[in-house]
Design an enzyme around this catalytic site. Sequence first.
Site, PDB file in Angstrom:
ATOM      1  N   ARG A  61      27.594  35.482  29.432  1.00 34.88           N
ATOM      2  CA  ARG A  61      28.411  35.138  28.270  1.00 34.88           C
ATOM      3  C   ARG A  61      28.123  33.734  27.773  1.00 34.88           C
ATOM      4  O   ARG A  61      28.578  33.350  26.696  1.00 34.88           O
ATOM      5  CB  ARG A  61      29.899  35.256  28.609  1.00 34.88           C
ATOM      6  CG  ARG A  61      30.345  36.691  28.688  1.00 34.88           C
ATOM      7  CD  ARG A  61      31.832  36.816  28.864  1.00 34.88           C
ATOM      8  NE  ARG A  61      32.217  38.230  28.844  1.00 34.88           N
ATOM      9  CZ  ARG A  61      33.317  38.721  29.369  1.00 34.88           C
ATOM     10  NH1 ARG A  61      34.182  37.905  29.974  1.00 34.88           N
ATOM     11  NH2 ARG A  61      33.584  39.998  29.308  1.00 34.88           N
ATOM     12  N   GLU A  72      23.651  44.337  30.557  1.00 34.01           N
ATOM     13  CA  GLU A  72      24.192  45.671  30.287  1.00 34.01           C
ATOM     14  C   GLU A  72      23.538  46.728  31.156  1.00 34.01           C
ATOM     15  O   GLU A  72      24.202  47.630  31.662  1.00 34.01           O
ATOM     16  CB  GLU A  72      24.031  46.033  28.810  1.00 34.01           C
ATOM     17  CG  GLU A  72      24.936  45.246  27.876  1.00 34.01           C
ATOM     18  CD  GLU A  72      26.418  45.459  28.169  1.00 34.01           C
ATOM     19  OE1 GLU A  72      26.776  46.493  28.768  1.00 34.01           O
ATOM     20  OE2 GLU A  72      27.215  44.585  27.813  1.00 34.01           O
ATOM     21  N   GLY A 101      20.950  49.975  43.191  1.00 30.99           N
ATOM     22  CA  GLY A 101      21.029  51.407  42.948  1.00 30.99           C
ATOM     23  C   GLY A 101      20.503  51.820  41.590  1.00 30.99           C
ATOM     24  O   GLY A 101      20.151  50.969  40.764  1.00 30.99           O
ATOM     25  N   TYR A 102      20.431  53.112  41.373  1.00 28.91           N
ATOM     26  CA  TYR A 102      19.919  53.660  40.104  1.00 28.91           C
ATOM     27  C   TYR A 102      18.636  52.944  39.708  1.00 28.91           C
ATOM     28  O   TYR A 102      18.552  52.294  38.672  1.00 28.91           O
ATOM     29  CB  TYR A 102      20.967  53.531  38.997  1.00 28.91           C
ATOM     30  CG  TYR A 102      22.103  54.504  39.114  1.00 28.91           C
ATOM     31  CD1 TYR A 102      21.872  55.863  39.145  1.00 28.91           C
ATOM     32  CD2 TYR A 102      23.410  54.065  39.187  1.00 28.91           C
ATOM     33  CE1 TYR A 102      22.909  56.770  39.249  1.00 28.91           C
ATOM     34  CE2 TYR A 102      24.465  54.967  39.288  1.00 28.91           C
ATOM     35  CZ  TYR A 102      24.202  56.318  39.326  1.00 28.91           C
ATOM     36  OH  TYR A 102      25.231  57.202  39.440  1.00 28.91           O
ATOM     37  N   CYS A 121      44.158  47.162  32.194  1.00 31.14           N
ATOM     38  CA  CYS A 121      44.308  48.602  31.963  1.00 31.14           C
ATOM     39  C   CYS A 121      43.450  49.348  32.985  1.00 31.14           C
ATOM     40  O   CYS A 121      42.524  50.073  32.659  1.00 31.14           O
ATOM     41  CB  CYS A 121      43.887  48.930  30.535  1.00 31.14           C
ATOM     42  SG  CYS A 121      44.418  50.551  29.949  1.00 31.14           S
ATOM     43  N   CYS A 146      50.705  50.826  22.532  1.00 29.07           N
ATOM     44  CA  CYS A 146      50.067  51.814  23.405  1.00 29.07           C
ATOM     45  C   CYS A 146      50.926  53.064  23.536  1.00 29.07           C
ATOM     46  O   CYS A 146      52.047  53.028  24.043  1.00 29.07           O
ATOM     47  CB  CYS A 146      49.817  51.204  24.784  1.00 29.07           C
ATOM     48  SG  CYS A 146      49.013  52.333  25.942  1.00 29.07           S
TER      49      CYS A 146
END
Length: 386
Positions: free
Chosen positions: A41, A53, A97-98, A217, A233
Amino acid sequence: MEASKVQRPEFQRLADTRVRSRLRKQLLDWFTESARDLPWRRDPTPYKVWVSEIMCQQTQIATVIPYFERFIAKYPDESALAQSDEAELMRLWEGLGYYRRARSLRAAAQVIVEEHQGQFPLAFDAVLALPGIGRYTAGAILSISQNQRLPILEGNTIRVFSRWIGMRDPVDEKATQDVLWQLSETMLPATKPSQVSREIGPAAFNQAAMELGALVCTPRQPKCLLCPVAKQCEAYRMGWQEEIPIKLGKTKYESRTEYAALLQDASKRWLVRQLPEGVRFAGMWDFPKAGPPQANSVQHFERWLSSELGGHVRLGDVNHTMKHAVTKYRITLQVHLADWKPEQDSLPKGNPLPTGWKYCTAAQLSKLPMSTTGRRLLKRVTARAD
DNA sequence: AATACGGGGTG
DNA sequence: CACCCAGTATT
């Protein structure tokens, strides 16, 4: 009134532009106060946002941070990544991973160098065309780094948005996803780059929505009393926050036994191979290992390895048992010490191993990428040798 | 639409 | 143990 031109009734009160506007402001005020200080950031260039990302896909932020720092230090730009040694890159990625993500990242960097003059493309379709980048990631990169008005939808925002509108349909259905993508776009602030700064534009909104999902959340026990937008909400109003999002597809876990062999040559080097394309852990190095359908039992495994290597492999008793999980599989790995008697004929001179197999010292393996389980096994057996 | 792809964090 | 995580590609 503009609000009567409702895009979708499913949006509930968020169909009203004034309600959306109020929600946005409260969310962004909260974000200004509460945003975590994440390394990508500080200087959100397309390259850094892209790398972050990709790393963050299906991975918790806390896990990513040290990997991101090492990655940017080693590969500071697209050109460096395009020229990277694949094994070194995979070694850096080890544990995340992945692993296809890392290979796609490198492939995409080469496309950027060759087809985009080394500059990260800023057109949505061009970004989407890069390997490893789907709709979410393309939107995230361009909204966060360029403040382009592009929607996002991922784990956090599926939960946040579906709660905002009290979505009772299963979120794993396409029709529901379509509604949520549409909401994601509708919620975005207007895009007038000359007037809208990154602090209150799509860049901030998308990150704020995800941050809310990560910090407030949350999947279980959401902190609605601390939520800056609880008043808007629907789930909170109805008391549905614990049940939304509703998911149909439950993961079916499958137990599985796999077998590995520890085989050393006269110089105490380990027999390993690089996994071929198209299989799990492609490109990474591993001890001889197999499971169903190649090896349904240790006898099958012994036979399989014998035919792989030629001659006869004899396995000893189980030397280690390791449990680990790969996606839906819960794997028990049974590790056996092994002997190999090659066919005389297959060894004209020296000791040429069948294609793909190699003997490596622990020091050599320390530079090669291995799965987490393979690395853990190596650590165990070398610790024992000391 | 369903499945493969890793590994760790969490309640 | 089950679910989740700044998803994508393939079948």
